[in-house]
Scaffold this active site. Structure first.
Site, mmCIF file in Angstrom:
data_model
loop_
_atom_site.group_PDB
_atom_site.id
_atom_site.type_symbol
_atom_site.label_atom_id
_atom_site.label_comp_id
_atom_site.label_asym_id
_atom_site.label_seq_id
_atom_site.Cartn_x
_atom_site.Cartn_y
_atom_site.Cartn_z
ATOM 1 N N SER A 134 16.739 -89.470 3.647
ATOM 2 C CA SER A 134 17.772 -88.453 3.482
ATOM 3 C C SER A 134 18.977 -89.115 2.818
ATOM 4 O O SER A 134 19.489 -90.115 3.304
ATOM 5 C CB SER A 134 18.137 -87.910 4.867
ATOM 6 O OG SER A 134 19.148 -86.951 4.757
ATOM 7 N N LYS A 160 15.241 -86.628 -0.032
ATOM 8 C CA LYS A 160 15.938 -85.404 0.390
ATOM 9 C C LYS A 160 17.414 -85.563 0.071
ATOM 10 O O LYS A 160 18.036 -86.552 0.467
ATOM 11 C CB LYS A 160 15.730 -85.195 1.888
ATOM 12 C CG LYS A 160 16.623 -84.123 2.501
ATOM 13 C CD LYS A 160 16.153 -83.792 3.905
ATOM 14 C CE LYS A 160 17.277 -83.928 4.919
ATOM 15 N NZ LYS A 160 16.818 -83.621 6.285
ATOM 16 N N LEU A 161 17.958 -84.600 -0.650
ATOM 17 C CA LEU A 161 19.379 -84.641 -0.990
ATOM 18 C C LEU A 161 20.148 -83.684 -0.088
ATOM 19 O O LEU A 161 19.778 -82.512 0.044
ATOM 20 C CB LEU A 161 19.599 -84.220 -2.450
ATOM 21 C CG LEU A 161 18.842 -84.998 -3.530
ATOM 22 C CD1 LEU A 161 19.224 -84.448 -4.913
ATOM 23 C CD2 LEU A 161 19.141 -86.488 -3.451
ATOM 24 N N LYS A 162 21.205 -84.166 0.525
ATOM 25 C CA LYS A 162 22.116 -83.281 1.245
ATOM 26 C C LYS A 162 22.911 -82.514 0.193
ATOM 27 O O LYS A 162 23.382 -83.117 -0.798
ATOM 28 C CB LYS A 162 23.047 -84.095 2.132
ATOM 29 C CG LYS A 162 22.351 -84.776 3.306
ATOM 30 C CD LYS A 162 21.908 -83.776 4.359
ATOM 31 C CE LYS A 162 21.480 -84.485 5.642
ATOM 32 N NZ LYS A 162 21.035 -83.529 6.680
ATOM 33 N N ASP A 188 18.774 -80.285 1.659
ATOM 34 C CA ASP A 188 19.181 -79.851 2.995
ATOM 35 C C ASP A 188 20.640 -79.441 2.952
ATOM 36 O O ASP A 188 21.521 -80.251 2.635
ATOM 37 C CB ASP A 188 18.987 -81.002 3.991
ATOM 38 C CG ASP A 188 19.319 -80.600 5.426
ATOM 39 O OD1 ASP A 188 19.636 -79.410 5.672
ATOM 40 O OD2 ASP A 188 19.253 -81.484 6.309
ATOM 41 N N ASN A 190 22.295 -77.968 5.635
ATOM 42 C CA ASN A 190 22.934 -77.966 6.956
ATOM 43 C C ASN A 190 23.818 -76.737 7.160
ATOM 44 O O ASN A 190 24.972 -76.826 7.589
ATOM 45 C CB ASN A 190 23.740 -79.253 7.193
ATOM 46 C CG ASN A 190 22.855 -80.464 7.390
ATOM 47 O OD1 ASN A 190 22.752 -81.328 6.513
ATOM 48 N ND2 ASN A 190 22.171 -80.535 8.521
ATOM 49 N N GLU A 213 16.207 -76.743 2.980
ATOM 50 C CA GLU A 213 16.309 -76.796 4.436
ATOM 51 C C GLU A 213 17.615 -76.160 4.902
ATOM 52 O O GLU A 213 18.685 -76.486 4.388
ATOM 53 C CB GLU A 213 16.242 -78.274 4.857
ATOM 54 C CG GLU A 213 16.279 -78.520 6.347
ATOM 55 C CD GLU A 213 16.211 -80.022 6.652
ATOM 56 O OE1 GLU A 213 15.865 -80.814 5.746
ATOM 57 O OE2 GLU A 213 16.511 -80.403 7.788
ATOM 58 N N ASP A 238 15.778 -75.885 10.273
ATOM 59 C CA ASP A 238 16.066 -77.036 11.123
ATOM 60 C C ASP A 238 16.927 -76.534 12.291
ATOM 61 O O ASP A 238 16.405 -76.168 13.348
ATOM 62 C CB ASP A 238 16.787 -78.103 10.280
ATOM 63 C CG ASP A 238 17.296 -79.301 11.077
ATOM 64 O OD1 ASP A 238 17.172 -79.303 12.305
ATOM 65 O OD2 ASP A 238 17.843 -80.249 10.465
ATOM 66 N N LYS A 262 12.536 -81.527 15.253
ATOM 67 C CA LYS A 262 13.309 -82.621 15.847
ATOM 68 C C LYS A 262 13.192 -82.469 17.358
ATOM 69 O O LYS A 262 13.692 -81.490 17.924
ATOM 70 C CB LYS A 262 14.781 -82.540 15.436
ATOM 71 C CG LYS A 262 15.041 -82.860 13.974
ATOM 72 C CD LYS A 262 16.520 -82.687 13.662
ATOM 73 C CE LYS A 262 16.817 -83.040 12.200
ATOM 74 N NZ LYS A 262 18.197 -82.653 11.828
ATOM 75 N N GLY A 290 15.273 -86.377 11.298
ATOM 76 C CA GLY A 290 15.910 -87.525 11.923
ATOM 77 C C GLY A 290 17.335 -87.197 12.316
ATOM 78 O O GLY A 290 17.945 -86.272 11.778
HETATM 79 MG MG LIG Z 1 18.433 -80.857 8.440
#
Ligand SMILES: [Mg+2]
Length: 367
Positions: A134, A160-162, A188, A190, A213, A238, A262, A290
């Site tokens: 990530s 994975k790119l935030k 992702d 968030n 995500e 998530d 998770k 994670g």
């Molecule tokens: Mg996530």
């Protein structure tokens, strides 16, 4: 199994680099560890709650409080195992990360006493798992490309790119152009977007992502279903998924076609396994997320990620992705994979002098 007592231990672990997401920047990990002591064995659990309630409502001090005040006193005095712990904690609403840490510590002690590895207990069929990484939000695209290049050099098999509003289409385009169409790439958010951002998020369809995500708020299940109809990129949930029942609801209404599991977020490895089983029965891919775990939490996650339904690489990165020095012997990448621990329980133990050095507080609760 009789539980004699529980130790709550706080450790402070500096991160090798700040990790920025749409909800904040972390520079160190303040971790709550739970140790269950029984006559035959000790077990460890790691609480993934962060020091601030930004990812979810839980936070480390709150988890310690609910553990000492309610959850630990409710533990079964005798005949304790992971299922008995789950039943004993069930009347208490929420606090899944705290419950997961306590249940995992007891499960670890139970499996160590029985000489059984967690992976085998859960039904895993692999001895190594492929690893993704990530990548946090950066100050500039060139800085991001350097970071991704470094991770690919290390062998990570998926990036994975935030993302967040203002850091989405351009960085994704840059990474796709620089590293090519074969790179396994996902993003992702968030929970940083709303449904009015659907046209912007649809621009990500051009880059052939594995998934997007948690684009919308954690309680926006219906709007995720609406967004799914407007995007070609599969939606993965998530933060929204806190239980197998929640996962069933998400799949039923089409809010997600992939789920990030998770164990901390869903209350432990027993519930994580149920979500895996549910998704596998529905032909829905899952992967293991994670929470910047130390080697204690990481070991257990790798055991889970070895189950047959985990068909996408997880965020189960090597220890030094986050920490210069881990509390356990470090997990190291081998050709983009991590070995599944094969010792009893979670299969790793803290290195005592490192554990002592990182510890900021301990508390013993006799049952
Ligand atoms: Mg996530």
């Amino acid at each position: 199994m009789k539980i004699e007592g529980i130790e709550l231990r706080r450790i402070a672990m500096p991160l090798v680099a700040p990790f920025r997401t749409s909800f904040g920047t972390e520079t160190a990990r303040d971790v709550l560890l739970v140790r269950a002591v029984t006559p035959d064995a000790e077990g460890w659990g790691e609480c993934v709650a962060m020091d601030l309630p930004l990812y979810s409502p839980e936070y480390a001090d709150g988890a310690a409080d609910v553990l000492r005040r309610f959850l630990i006193p409710a533990l079964p005095k005798n005949d304790a195992d992971a299922y008995a712990v789950e039943r004993a904690l069930e009347p208490f609403k929420g606090h899944r990360m705290a419950k997961a840490a306590l249940q995992t510590a007891v499960l670890d002690a139970q499996l160590r006493a029985a000489g059984q590895p967690l992976a085998r207990y859960l039904g895993a069929d692999r001895d190594r798992v492929p690893c993704g990484v990530s990548v946090g939000i950066m100050d500039s695209v060139p800085e991001l490309l350097d970071a991704v290049h470094g991770y690919l050099d290390e062998g990570y098999v998926r990036i994975k790119l935030k993302i967040e509003p203002g850091w989405d289409v351009e960085p994704v385009r840059a990474v796709r152009e620089r590293f090519g169409d074969d790179l396994l790439l996902q993003v992702d958010a968030n929970a940083a977007y709303t449904l009015v951002d659907a046209p912007r998020l649809a621009r990500l369809d051009a880059f052939d992502l594995l998934l997007i995500e948690q684009p919308l708020a954690d309680d926006d299940m219906v709007q995720h279903a609406e967004l799914a109809r407007r995007l070609r990129t599969p939606i993965c949930l998530d933060e929204s998924i806190e239980s197998a029942a929640g996962a069933a609801a998400a799949l039923t209404i089409g809010a997600a076609s992939i789920i990030n599991i998770k164990p901390g977020r869903v209350g432990g490895y027993l519930e994580a396994k149920r979500i895996h089983d549910l998704c596998r029965a529905h032909g829905v891919a899952v992967w293991c997320g994670g929470m910047l775990e130390t080697g204690i939490g990481r070991a257990a996650n790798i055991a889970l990620a070895a189950l047959p339904g985990f068909t996408l690489p997880g965020d189960t990165s090597a220890s030094h992705r986050y920490f210069a020095e881990d509390v356990t012997p470090p997990f190291e990448l081998d050709d983009g994979h991590l070995d599944v621990p094969d010792g009893p329980g979670i299969g790793v133990e803290p290195v005592q002098d490192r554990l002592r050095a990182f510890t900021t507080a301990t508390e013993w609760i006799t049952l």
